[in-house]
Motif scaffolding. Structure first.
Motif, PDB file in Angstrom:
ATOM      1  N   VAL A   1     -33.745 -15.223 -29.717  1.00  0.00           N
ATOM      2  CA  VAL A   1     -32.765 -16.144 -29.853  1.00  0.00           C
ATOM      3  C   VAL A   1     -32.744 -16.762 -31.202  1.00  0.00           C
ATOM      4  N   LEU A   2     -31.687 -16.492 -31.957  1.00  0.00           N
ATOM      5  CA  LEU A   2     -31.311 -17.331 -33.228  1.00  0.00           C
ATOM      6  C   LEU A   2     -30.506 -18.372 -32.844  1.00  0.00           C
ATOM      7  N   SER A   3     -30.692 -19.636 -33.367  1.00  0.00           N
ATOM      8  CA  SER A   3     -29.835 -20.828 -33.516  1.00  0.00           C
ATOM      9  C   SER A   3     -30.205 -21.804 -34.237  1.00  0.00           C
ATOM     10  N   ARG A   4     -29.235 -22.751 -34.526  1.00  0.00           N
ATOM     11  CA  ARG A   4     -29.517 -23.993 -35.345  1.00  0.00           C
ATOM     12  C   ARG A   4     -29.747 -25.279 -34.328  1.00  0.00           C
ATOM     13  N   HIS A   5     -29.461 -24.863 -32.750  1.00  0.00           N
ATOM     14  CA  HIS A   5     -29.297 -26.182 -31.998  1.00  0.00           C
ATOM     15  C   HIS A   5     -30.884 -26.165 -31.296  1.00  0.00           C
ATOM     16  N   GLN A   6     -31.297 -27.304 -31.458  1.00  0.00           N
ATOM     17  CA  GLN A   6     -33.006 -27.606 -31.054  1.00  0.00           C
ATOM     18  C   GLN A   6     -32.789 -27.259 -29.578  1.00  0.00           C
ATOM     19  N   LEU A   7     -31.947 -27.646 -28.777  1.00  0.00           N
ATOM     20  CA  LEU A   7     -32.137 -27.239 -27.456  1.00  0.00           C
ATOM     21  C   LEU A   7     -32.132 -25.750 -26.727  1.00  0.00           C
ATOM     22  N   VAL A   8     -31.136 -25.013 -27.606  1.00  0.00           N
ATOM     23  CA  VAL A   8     -31.330 -23.491 -27.669  1.00  0.00           C
ATOM     24  C   VAL A   8     -32.537 -22.982 -27.863  1.00  0.00           C
ATOM     25  N   LEU A   9     -33.066 -23.384 -28.778  1.00  0.00           N
ATOM     26  CA  LEU A   9     -34.512 -22.958 -29.419  1.00  0.00           C
ATOM     27  C   LEU A   9     -35.568 -23.342 -28.309  1.00  0.00           C
ATOM     28  N   GLU A  10     -35.338 -24.451 -27.852  1.00  0.00           N
ATOM     29  CA  GLU A  10     -36.608 -25.016 -26.817  1.00  0.00           C
ATOM     30  C   GLU A  10     -36.350 -24.322 -25.559  1.00  0.00           C
ATOM     31  N   SER A  11     -35.205 -23.947 -25.294  1.00  0.00           N
ATOM     32  CA  SER A  11     -35.069 -23.460 -23.987  1.00  0.00           C
ATOM     33  C   SER A  11     -35.515 -21.783 -24.087  1.00  0.00           C
ATOM     34  N   ALA A  12     -35.203 -21.288 -24.992  1.00  0.00           N
ATOM     35  CA  ALA A  12     -35.662 -19.930 -25.341  1.00  0.00           C
ATOM     36  C   ALA A  12     -37.398 -19.952 -25.437  1.00  0.00           C
ATOM     37  N   THR A  13     -37.716 -20.674 -25.994  1.00  0.00           N
ATOM     38  CA  THR A  13     -39.216 -21.019 -26.230  1.00  0.00           C
ATOM     39  C   THR A  13     -40.008 -21.060 -24.713  1.00  0.00           C
ATOM     40  N   GLU A  14     -39.404 -22.142 -23.757  1.00  0.00           N
ATOM     41  CA  GLU A  14     -39.749 -22.172 -22.509  1.00  0.00           C
ATOM     42  C   GLU A  14     -39.867 -21.028 -21.520  1.00  0.00           C
ATOM     43  N   LEU A  15     -38.962 -20.009 -22.087  1.00  0.00           N
ATOM     44  CA  LEU A  15     -39.002 -18.681 -21.202  1.00  0.00           C
ATOM     45  C   LEU A  15     -39.530 -17.646 -22.124  1.00  0.00           C
ATOM     46  N   ALA A  16     -40.301 -18.082 -23.009  1.00  0.00           N
ATOM     47  CA  ALA A  16     -41.245 -17.233 -23.849  1.00  0.00           C
ATOM     48  C   ALA A  16     -40.582 -16.061 -24.486  1.00  0.00           C
ATOM     49  N   ILE A  17     -39.253 -16.647 -24.974  1.00  0.00           N
ATOM     50  CA  ILE A  17     -38.461 -15.626 -25.766  1.00  0.00           C
ATOM     51  C   ILE A  17     -38.590 -16.101 -27.427  1.00  0.00           C
ATOM     52  N   PRO A  18     -39.104 -15.022 -28.142  1.00  0.00           N
ATOM     53  CA  PRO A  18     -39.126 -15.473 -29.489  1.00  0.00           C
ATOM     54  C   PRO A  18     -37.770 -16.239 -30.252  1.00  0.00           C
ATOM     55  N   THR A  19     -38.077 -16.970 -31.114  1.00  0.00           N
ATOM     56  CA  THR A  19     -36.698 -17.652 -31.551  1.00  0.00           C
ATOM     57  C   THR A  19     -36.967 -17.508 -33.224  1.00  0.00           C
ATOM     58  N   VAL A  20     -35.544 -17.588 -33.631  1.00  0.00           N
ATOM     59  CA  VAL A  20     -35.570 -17.674 -35.327  1.00  0.00           C
ATOM     60  C   VAL A  20     -34.545 -19.196 -35.382  1.00  0.00           C
ATOM     61  N   ASP A  21     -35.131 -20.126 -36.186  1.00  0.00           N
ATOM     62  CA  ASP A  21     -34.655 -21.346 -36.486  1.00  0.00           C
ATOM     63  C   ASP A  21     -33.691 -21.166 -37.440  1.00  0.00           C
ATOM     64  N   LEU A  22     -32.502 -21.194 -37.310  1.00  0.00           N
ATOM     65  CA  LEU A  22     -31.504 -20.892 -38.510  1.00  0.00           C
ATOM     66  C   LEU A  22     -31.303 -22.319 -39.512  1.00  0.00           C
ATOM     67  N   ASN A  23     -32.173 -23.470 -38.933  1.00  0.00           N
ATOM     68  CA  ASN A  23     -32.183 -24.571 -39.817  1.00  0.00           C
ATOM     69  C   ASN A  23     -33.120 -24.179 -41.067  1.00  0.00           C
ATOM     70  N   ALA A  24     -33.949 -23.346 -40.845  1.00  0.00           N
ATOM     71  CA  ALA A  24     -35.187 -23.162 -41.737  1.00  0.00           C
ATOM     72  C   ALA A  24     -34.941 -21.939 -42.585  1.00  0.00           C
ATOM     73  N   THR A  25     -33.888 -21.037 -41.880  1.00  0.00           N
ATOM     74  CA  THR A  25     -33.679 -19.772 -42.726  1.00  0.00           C
ATOM     75  C   THR A  25     -32.403 -19.401 -42.554  1.00  0.00           C
ATOM     76  N   ASP A  26     -31.657 -18.731 -43.383  1.00  0.00           N
ATOM     77  CA  ASP A  26     -30.292 -18.217 -43.103  1.00  0.00           C
ATOM     78  C   ASP A  26     -30.274 -16.588 -43.337  1.00  0.00           C
ATOM     79  N   ASP A  27     -31.715 -16.167 -43.397  1.00  0.00           N
ATOM     80  CA  ASP A  27     -31.826 -14.671 -43.651  1.00  0.00           C
ATOM     81  C   ASP A  27     -31.877 -13.984 -42.113  1.00  0.00           C
ATOM     82  N   LEU A  28     -30.776 -13.777 -41.725  1.00  0.00           N
ATOM     83  CA  LEU A  28     -30.409 -13.133 -40.345  1.00  0.00           C
ATOM     84  C   LEU A  28     -31.147 -11.627 -40.486  1.00  0.00           C
ATOM     85  N   ILE A  29     -30.950 -11.096 -41.351  1.00  0.00           N
ATOM     86  CA  ILE A  29     -31.436  -9.709 -41.657  1.00  0.00           C
ATOM     87  C   ILE A  29     -32.935  -9.484 -41.149  1.00  0.00           C
ATOM     88  N   ALA A  30     -33.586 -10.352 -41.892  1.00  0.00           N
ATOM     89  CA  ALA A  30     -35.059 -10.404 -41.844  1.00  0.00           C
ATOM     90  C   ALA A  30     -35.633 -10.860 -40.393  1.00  0.00           C
TER      91      ALA A  30
END
Length: 319
Positions: A54-83
């Motif tokens: 799950v890729l997002s800038r929204h903290q609740l989206v990232l936290e919800s994915a983490t609670e479900l043990a889904i890897p996340t990409v914090d788009l506040n920290a990086t804009d490199d979607l390809i990587a």
């Protein structure tokens, strides 16, 4: 509100269903910066799909994915979607409440890329289309799930839904209803992906209207314009308090200065008043007499956001 019924296309001649992985489960990547992304990843999992990132800038989206043990990409920290996407193998990319234009190098990482659009296509492509639909006086709106291509909002339609625009609709309320329609239509898409029966169809022929970020309605309170029309266009700019307003504001010019008019609504005409006359009502709101009615303005601010008293404004006019 009764949720709109989804329309899922079934013409099997139009697109190939994405394949699953070796375990038989189609792998999904989700990108989105609103709570709609959470709903979509939950719906996908309930349908038996494997949400791998799950890729997002929204903290609740990232936290919800983490609670479900889904890897996340914090788009506040990086804009490199390809990587960010390149670290995961997936079959389908789902874009839900994502306003980025995804480059071909990102789309090529998935066999199928699906985007949620908060308007009917092809007539309302681009950004801020809930605002434009109300501004233009439409009586019906809709949402569209479509395939992502190098043409913005130009890909085949996967599912769509239409519903009435209410008489008191604001951009905020219409956007909320679009998200409701998204969650009512996505389960059928997720089920089709899981079953390997996913299809799409070309957009209907018709004029394509693309609304760009730079396109912004200009709404001034004019006593010579129909009051109902002005109030409707003011509602088109009401995006609520949850997000920054990057579209525009309804304005009134008094004694040569501009003020922001909030929560504008139309009222009945007062035959004892003349067009253009300003008064203050019992609740302290400003009233502007128009040719065919009046505009009621409960709240005013200056262009810097400071509250302005209607009574003090009227005193300036009367000097």
């Amino acid at each position: 509100m009764t949720a709109p019924s989804p329309t899922v296309d079934t013409d099997t001649t139009r697109s190939e269903a994405p394949g699953g992985n070796s375990r038989g489960s189609t792998r999904i990547a989700v990108i989105g910066d609103e709570l709609l992304a959470i709903a979509c990843l939950e719906i996908a999992r309930e349908a038996g799909l494997d949400v791998v990132v799950v890729l997002s800038r929204h903290q609740l989206v990232l936290e919800s994915a983490t609670e479900l043990a889904i890897p996340t990409v914090d788009l506040n920290a990086t804009d490199d979607l390809i990587a960010g996407l390149g670290q995961h193998r997936f079959d389908v990319l789902v874009s839900a409440a994502n306003q980025r234009v995804l480059p071909a190098a990102v789309l090529s990482q998935a066999r199928t890329s699906i985007n949620f659009h908060d308007g009917p296509l092809p007539g309302y492509a681009g950004l801020n289309v809930t605002t434009w639909a109300i501004h233009n006086g439409e009586t019906e709106h809709g949402v569209t799930w479509h395939l992502m291509t190098d043409e913005i909002d130009g890909g085949n339609i996967v599912a769509s839904s239409r519903f009435e625009i209410r008489p008191d609709e604001t951009a905020f309320s219409l956007n909320a209803r679009c998200y409701e329609a998204a969650t009512s239509t996505f389960p059928a898409i997720a089920s089709a992906l899981a079953a390997g029966t996913f299809t799409s169809e070309p957009q209907l022929a018709g004029e394509t209207k693309m609304y760009r970020r730079r396109d912004r309605p200009q709404v001034f309170l004019d006593p010579a314009a129909p009051a109902l029309e002005t109030a409707r266009r003011a509602r088109a700019l009401d995006v609520g308090q949850r997000v920054d307003n990057t579209v525009g504001c309804a304005r009134i010019v008094v004694a040569g200065a501009q003020y922001i008019a909030h929560d504008v609504r139309a009222g009945s005409p007062d035959p004892a008043r003349t067009s253009g006359e300003l008064t203050v009502d019992g609740s302290g709101g400003l009233r502007l007499c128009c040719d065919d009615g009046e505009l009621i303005i409960p709240r005013l601010t200056d262009t810097d956001g400071h509250e302005v008293s209607a009574r003090s404004l009227l005193e300036v006019v009367q000097q």
